[in-house]
Design a protein around this motif. Structure first.
Motif, short mmCIF file in Angstrom:
data_model
loop_
_atom_site.label_atom_id
_atom_site.label_comp_id
_atom_site.label_asym_id
_atom_site.label_seq_id
_atom_site.Cartn_x
_atom_site.Cartn_y
_atom_site.Cartn_z
N GLY A 8 0.82 -1.20 0.00
CA GLY A 8 0.00 0.00 0.00
C GLY A 8 0.86 1.25 0.00
O GLY A 8 1.98 1.27 0.54
N SER A 26 1.47 2.06 -4.40
CA SER A 26 1.60 0.65 -4.14
C SER A 26 2.74 0.06 -4.90
O SER A 26 3.25 0.63 -5.82
CB SER A 26 0.32 -0.06 -4.51
N HIS A 80 -7.02 0.35 10.39
CA HIS A 80 -7.90 -0.22 9.36
C HIS A 80 -8.40 -1.55 9.90
O HIS A 80 -8.32 -1.80 11.10
CB HIS A 80 -7.12 -0.40 8.04
N TYR A 128 -6.02 -1.19 3.73
CA TYR A 128 -6.02 0.25 3.98
C TYR A 128 -5.90 1.06 2.70
O TYR A 128 -5.46 0.57 1.66
CB TYR A 128 -4.89 0.63 4.93
N GLN A 129 -6.32 2.32 2.81
CA GLN A 129 -6.14 3.33 1.78
C GLN A 129 -5.63 4.60 2.46
O GLN A 129 -5.36 4.61 3.66
CB GLN A 129 -7.46 3.58 1.05
N ASN A 130 -5.52 5.66 1.70
CA ASN A 130 -4.96 6.90 2.25
C ASN A 130 -5.64 7.40 3.53
O ASN A 130 -4.95 7.79 4.47
CB ASN A 130 -5.03 8.02 1.20
N ASP A 178 -3.37 7.44 -4.47
CA ASP A 178 -4.03 6.60 -3.48
C ASP A 178 -4.19 5.20 -4.05
O ASP A 178 -5.13 4.92 -4.78
CB ASP A 178 -5.39 7.20 -3.12
N PRO A 192 -4.49 1.29 -2.75
CA PRO A 192 -4.67 0.53 -1.52
C PRO A 192 -3.74 -0.67 -1.43
O PRO A 192 -3.20 -1.15 -2.43
CB PRO A 192 -6.13 0.07 -1.62
#
Length: 548
Positions: A131, A255, A447, A451-453, A477, A479
């Motif tokens: 990520g 990523s 999370h 997860y993301q930003n 962004d 994930p």
């Protein structure tokens, strides 16, 4: 980048296989899902129909005899991983295996020997390393050194390695040379991207044993003969995003880059590969670390962004001059990592353990230490590097299991950092949390299964407010997930380099799992390297037996 298309088969067509199928489909023309394999042929055929897969088989042996495949994804229960990987290696077929790659350190070491005798390679699923927030964190913890040739400041790891842009699309200022990762070294490339251009392509490969890695998500598991990973429980409220703090900035992420902990016995700091360009000094942007011992001197065009599956970050911008600037005395933007927390506190009810292979050392490998928390502490290791010593405890608090349902550990690292790790299956408010307290800022991730930003926050220390700008500068962004790691694996196979995460990379994580059990069950501290082949905890995660 090569236009090669990889023929992929999935062995074990239960719940987690769907995540792998999605990841294959996300690669577009680069990958084709050609077969599903399951001891339950009916289940394999259902999977094949769902994902428009042309063939279904009841055994890996039948698949290898009847069909040509370039890569086999192993998604079966952990006890079957080692024999299936061994069969693939004997047939010189590459493998991507779900976590944990093996039940024991002895099994993993045997696979390393089998891999050395094969032309094929094994990659282990640890996709949280891929990520973009994790990539940015590793970059901002990377010290910098001035280039002897140019005097410009570039990002380097403690092992002396430097970063580059990923393969498949190198960004650079108009007319400026860029770089790409190939075979564990940074090689020059003159491909440049003008301002506002978009770079496409998948994540760049890891470059050495001890290069990139990732972690797996918890997917639903079905029968003992078919599926590995744990069933994903519904997310609960408040469990998927980290609250913003005063003065903090949510971290956009990329990523495909991974920072790989050094393998057993190594003292080198983690290296990253396939990473986006790191923010650099006011004089020049730096790149992220790779497996090659080479300094990167790239310049990135402002406004360049990455597309689906790519780890080419938007162009790096200069870090503002000041206390957090990376030009200062070769220091990292975040300063030294000092303290870390790693909590995987999930909830699994009694019915979860009704599946016959769950809750046993001999089939599942262990409890939450092996099957659940390994997601998060693998990411912890990818950031902090080689661990040094662990003191742990484990308990069976509430669940009908032969293994622990809770474990806790205090870990010291070679770089001087200290961390606490908690793994639980008895926690009604589920969450996965990591916190890194560094000299110049606190970085937090909260999370559940990915997860993301928005799941990242950063809180600068007083006088280091510009760290927040360095964190968020030009960050796409992307994930964490299987698709990001698979893209990196395919890049590596195309380039002929070791795919992330190698067995050697995974050994650092597996050794920590074994050490947590050994410390908990012997009531003694365990140092990295203590669990040699004659140790019962190298032969079995639970050692000679649990206290209960």
């Amino acid at each position: 980048m090569s236009d090669r298309s990889f023929r992929i088969a999935i062995v074990g067509t239960g719940g987690i296989a769907n995540s792998h199928a999605k990841a294959v489909k996300a690669q577009g023309k680069r990958a084709e899902l050609v077969a599903g394999v399951d001891v339950d042929l009916g289940r394999a055929k259902e999977f094949a129909a769902k994902w428009d897969v042309p063939s279904a088989y009841s055994s890996l042996t039948d698949l290898l005899a009847a069909d040509h495949v370039d890569l086999v994804h192993i998604c079966t229960p952990p006890s079957s991983h080692a024999p299936l990987i061994t069969e693939c290696l004997a047939a010189n077929v590459n493998v991507l295996v779900e976590k944990p790659p093996t039940l024991t350190l002895d099994e993993l070491d045997a696979l390393l020997e089998a891999e050395a005798a094969s032309s094929a390679q094994v990659a282990c699923i640890f996709q949280h390393r891929f990520g973009s927030g994790a990539i940015r964190l590793r970059e901002l913890l990377t010290p910098t050194t001035p280039s002897p040739a140019t005097g410009r400041t570039t990002a380097t790891s403690a092992g002396g390695t430097a970063a580059s842009a990923p393969t498949g699309g190198t960004t650079g200022s108009a007319g400026a040379p860029g770089q790409s990762v190939s075979g564990g070294a940074v090689t020059s490339a003159d491909a440049t991207t003008a301002t506002g251009a978009t770079a496409s392509g998948a994540a760049a490969p890891a470059t050495s044993a001890g290069a990139a890695a990732s972690s797996t998500s918890a997917g639903a598991a079905t029968s003992a003969a078919t599926t590995a990973s744990d069933a994903a429980a519904p997310a609960t409220s408040r469990s998927t995003s980290a609250p913003a703090t005063s003065g903090s900035t949510s971290a956009p992420a990329t990523s495909g880059s991974t920072s790989a902990p050094a393998t057993s016995g190594s003292t080198s700091a983690p290296a990253t590969s396939g990473s986006m360009s790191a923010p650099a000094s006011a004089s020049a942007p730096a790149s992220a670390a790779t497996g090659g011992v080479t300094t990167a001197d790239t310049t990135t065009a402002s406004g360049a962004t990455a597309t689906s599956g790519s780890t080419t970050a938007s162009a790096a911008t200069s870090v503002p001059a000041g206390p957090a600037g990376v030009a200062a005395a070769g220091g990292a933007v975040l300063g030294r990592p000092l303290v870390a927390l790693c909590n995987t506190v999930w909830f699994r009810d009694d019915a979860y353990f009704a599946v016959p292979w769950r809750g046993t050392f001999d089939v599942e490998g262990g409890g939450p230490t092996m099957g659940h928390g390994i997601h998060q502490y693998d990411l912890l290791l990818s950031v902090l590097g080689p661990w040094e010593k662990v003191i742990a405890l484990a308990a069976r608090q509430a669940r009908p299991t032969q293994t622990e349902d809770v474990s806790m550990a205090m870990v010291t690292f070679e770089n001087g950092a200290v961390a606490s790790i908690m793994n639980s299956l008895v926690s009604p408010r589920q969450t996965s949390q990591l916190r890194f307290d560094c000299e110049n800022a606190t970085v937090e991730l909260e999370h559940l299964y990915g997860y993301q930003n928005p799941n990242w926050t950063i809180t600068p220390a007083p006088g280091h407010e510009d760290v927040a700008d360095a964190w968020s500068a030009n960050l796409p962004d992307i994930p964490s997930g299987h698709a990001a790691q698979l893209a990196a694996v395919l890049d590596a196979l195309t380039a002929g380099t070791p795919p992330p995460v190698t067995l050697a990379d995974a050994r650092n994580t597996m050794e920590l799992a074994a050490a947590i059990y050994a410390s908990a069950f012997t009531d003694k501290p365990i140092h990295r390297g203590d669990l040699t082949q004659d140790s019962p905890y190298a032969h079995r995660m639970g050692g000679p037996g649990t206290p209960w």
